[in-house]
Write a protein that holds these residues in place. Structure first.
Motif, PDB file in Angstrom:
ATOM      1  N   ARG A  57       0.614  -1.194   0.061  1.00 57.37           N
ATOM      2  CA  ARG A  57       0.176   0.234   0.271  1.00 57.37           C
ATOM      3  C   ARG A  57       0.973   1.232  -0.124  1.00 57.37           C
ATOM      4  NH1 ARG A  57      -2.646   1.078   5.537  1.00 57.37           N
ATOM      5  NH2 ARG A  57      -0.583   1.749   5.753  1.00 57.37           N
ATOM      6  N   ASP A  58       1.951   1.301   0.588  1.00 56.84           N
ATOM      7  CA  ASP A  58       2.934   2.516   0.955  1.00 56.84           C
ATOM      8  C   ASP A  58       3.781   2.389  -0.231  1.00 56.84           C
ATOM      9  OD1 ASP A  58       0.988   3.157   3.082  1.00 56.84           O
ATOM     10  OD2 ASP A  58       2.334   2.199   4.380  1.00 56.84           O
ATOM     11  N   ARG A  62       0.148   8.582   5.987  1.00 55.26           N
ATOM     12  CA  ARG A  62       0.144   8.207   4.686  1.00 55.26           C
ATOM     13  C   ARG A  62      -1.159   8.017   3.981  1.00 55.26           C
ATOM     14  NH1 ARG A  62       4.822   5.050   3.284  1.00 55.26           N
ATOM     15  NH2 ARG A  62       6.221   5.283   5.125  1.00 55.26           N
ATOM     16  N   GLU A  63      -2.202   7.876   4.857  1.00 57.40           N
ATOM     17  CA  GLU A  63      -3.537   7.559   4.212  1.00 57.40           C
ATOM     18  C   GLU A  63      -3.925   8.864   3.581  1.00 57.40           C
ATOM     19  OE1 GLU A  63      -5.391   7.872   8.482  1.00 57.40           O
ATOM     20  OE2 GLU A  63      -4.366   6.103   7.910  1.00 57.40           O
ATOM     21  N   ASN A  64      -3.554  10.070   3.978  1.00 59.26           N
ATOM     22  CA  ASN A  64      -3.903  11.350   3.414  1.00 59.26           C
ATOM     23  C   ASN A  64      -3.110  11.746   2.349  1.00 59.26           C
ATOM     24  OD1 ASN A  64      -5.782  11.754   5.557  1.00 59.26           O
ATOM     25  ND2 ASN A  64      -4.172  12.464   6.894  1.00 59.26           N
ATOM     26  N   LEU A  65      -2.391  11.006   1.860  1.00 58.61           N
ATOM     27  CA  LEU A  65      -1.425  11.408   0.832  1.00 58.61           C
ATOM     28  C   LEU A  65      -1.997  10.716  -0.705  1.00 58.61           C
ATOM     29  CD1 LEU A  65       2.146  11.037   2.475  1.00 58.61           C
ATOM     30  CD2 LEU A  65       0.695  12.894   2.405  1.00 58.61           C
ATOM     31  N   SER A  66      -1.438  11.555  -1.524  1.00 58.77           N
ATOM     32  CA  SER A  66      -1.659  10.966  -3.012  1.00 58.77           C
ATOM     33  C   SER A  66      -0.898  11.711  -3.831  1.00 58.77           C
ATOM     34  CB  SER A  66      -3.154  11.614  -3.512  1.00 58.77           C
ATOM     35  OG  SER A  66      -3.565  12.796  -3.606  1.00 58.77           O
ATOM     36  N   PRO A  67      -0.432  10.992  -4.898  1.00 59.81           N
ATOM     37  CA  PRO A  67       0.644  11.624  -6.044  1.00 59.81           C
ATOM     38  C   PRO A  67       0.328  13.019  -6.189  1.00 59.81           C
ATOM     39  CG  PRO A  67       0.003   9.575  -6.426  1.00 59.81           C
ATOM     40  CD  PRO A  67      -0.855   9.849  -5.469  1.00 59.81           C
ATOM     41  N   VAL A 112       3.815  14.970  -3.225  1.00 58.30           N
ATOM     42  CA  VAL A 112       2.766  14.302  -2.827  1.00 58.30           C
ATOM     43  C   VAL A 112       1.865  15.440  -2.579  1.00 58.30           C
ATOM     44  CG1 VAL A 112       3.752  12.102  -2.291  1.00 58.30           C
ATOM     45  CG2 VAL A 112       3.537  13.917  -0.721  1.00 58.30           C
ATOM     46  N   TYR A 113       0.337  15.011  -2.484  1.00 58.70           N
ATOM     47  CA  TYR A 113      -0.336  16.035  -1.780  1.00 58.70           C
ATOM     48  C   TYR A 113      -1.057  15.557  -0.763  1.00 58.70           C
ATOM     49  CZ  TYR A 113      -4.865  18.528  -1.598  1.00 58.70           C
ATOM     50  OH  TYR A 113      -5.869  19.349  -1.061  1.00 58.70           O
ATOM     51  N   ASP A 114      -1.036  16.308   0.567  1.00 56.53           N
ATOM     52  CA  ASP A 114      -1.414  16.256   1.739  1.00 56.53           C
ATOM     53  C   ASP A 114      -2.821  16.454   1.929  1.00 56.53           C
ATOM     54  OD1 ASP A 114      -2.019  15.679   4.437  1.00 56.53           O
ATOM     55  OD2 ASP A 114      -0.318  16.592   5.346  1.00 56.53           O
ATOM     56  N   TRP A 160       4.467   2.975  -2.983  1.00 60.05           N
ATOM     57  CA  TRP A 160       4.417   4.208  -4.127  1.00 60.05           C
ATOM     58  C   TRP A 160       5.044   5.545  -3.282  1.00 60.05           C
ATOM     59  CZ3 TRP A 160       2.254   8.986  -3.396  1.00 60.05           C
ATOM     60  CH2 TRP A 160       1.434   9.009  -2.347  1.00 60.05           C
TER      61      TRP A 160
END
Length: 79
Positions: free
Chosen positions: A11-12, A54-59, A21-23, A14
Protein backbone atom coordinates in the motif's frame (compact mmCIF):
# COMPACT_ATOMS: atom_id res chain seq x y z
CA UNK A 1 -9.43 -5.75 10.58
CA UNK A 2 -5.66 -5.93 10.84
CA UNK A 3 -3.55 -5.66 7.69
CA UNK A 4 -0.38 -7.68 7.26
CA UNK A 5 3.10 -6.23 6.91
CA UNK A 6 3.16 -7.31 3.26
CA UNK A 7 -0.16 -5.56 2.55
CA UNK A 8 1.03 -2.43 4.35
CA UNK A 9 4.30 -2.41 2.40
CA UNK A 10 2.46 -2.80 -0.90
CA UNK A 11 0.00 0.00 0.00
CA UNK A 12 2.79 2.40 0.92
CA UNK A 13 5.34 1.41 -1.76
CA UNK A 14 4.48 4.34 -4.02
CA UNK A 15 5.66 6.92 -1.41
CA UNK A 16 9.38 7.50 -2.01
CA UNK A 17 11.91 10.14 -0.99
CA UNK A 18 12.04 13.01 -3.48
CA UNK A 19 8.49 12.49 -4.75
CA UNK A 20 5.97 15.32 -4.73
CA UNK A 21 2.73 14.43 -2.92
CA UNK A 22 -0.51 16.11 -1.95
CA UNK A 23 -1.47 16.04 1.74
CA UNK A 24 -5.27 16.21 1.87
CA UNK A 25 -5.31 16.88 5.63
CA UNK A 26 -3.16 20.00 5.26
CA UNK A 27 -4.33 20.77 1.72
CA UNK A 28 -0.70 21.27 0.67
CA UNK A 29 1.85 19.81 -1.68
CA UNK A 30 5.20 18.72 -0.30
CA UNK A 31 8.31 16.82 -1.26
CA UNK A 32 8.88 13.54 0.59
CA UNK A 33 11.98 13.85 2.79
CA UNK A 34 11.58 10.51 4.59
CA UNK A 35 9.01 7.78 4.13
CA UNK A 36 9.77 5.27 6.87
CA UNK A 37 7.41 4.41 9.68
CA UNK A 38 3.76 5.40 10.13
CA UNK A 39 4.29 9.02 9.08
CA UNK A 40 5.85 10.63 6.03
CA UNK A 41 8.02 13.67 6.53
CA UNK A 42 7.27 16.35 3.94
CA UNK A 43 8.87 19.67 3.10
CA UNK A 44 7.19 22.53 1.26
CA UNK A 45 8.85 24.54 -1.48
CA UNK A 46 9.64 27.28 1.04
CA UNK A 47 11.29 24.79 3.44
CA UNK A 48 8.54 24.24 6.00
CA UNK A 49 8.56 20.62 7.21
CA UNK A 50 5.66 18.57 8.60
CA UNK A 51 4.67 14.98 9.31
CA UNK A 52 1.77 13.56 7.32
CA UNK A 53 -0.26 10.40 7.73
CA UNK A 54 0.18 8.09 4.74
CA UNK A 55 -3.57 7.65 4.29
CA UNK A 56 -3.92 11.39 3.57
CA UNK A 57 -1.36 11.38 0.74
CA UNK A 58 -1.78 11.05 -2.99
CA UNK A 59 0.66 11.65 -5.84
CA UNK A 60 0.84 15.32 -6.81
CA UNK A 61 0.17 16.16 -10.43
CA UNK A 62 1.04 19.24 -12.42
CA UNK A 63 -1.37 21.56 -14.17
CA UNK A 64 -0.01 20.26 -17.48
CA UNK A 65 -0.85 16.66 -16.50
CA UNK A 66 -4.36 17.70 -15.46
CA UNK A 67 -4.86 19.67 -18.65
CA UNK A 68 -3.68 16.76 -20.78
CA UNK A 69 -6.03 14.36 -18.97
CA UNK A 70 -8.96 16.72 -19.52
CA UNK A 71 -7.73 17.85 -22.95
CA UNK A 72 -7.63 21.49 -21.83
CA UNK A 73 -5.30 24.36 -22.63
CA UNK A 74 -2.87 24.71 -19.66
CA UNK A 75 -2.78 28.49 -20.14
CA UNK A 76 -6.36 28.54 -18.79
CA UNK A 77 -4.85 27.81 -15.36
CA UNK A 78 -2.46 30.77 -15.31
CA UNK A 79 -3.04 33.27 -12.55
Amino acid sequence: MQISSAEEAKRDAWVQAGQMVYDAAKRSVGKVADAEGPFVQLRSRDGIAWDAERENLSPAVSVNELAAAAQLDPSAFEL
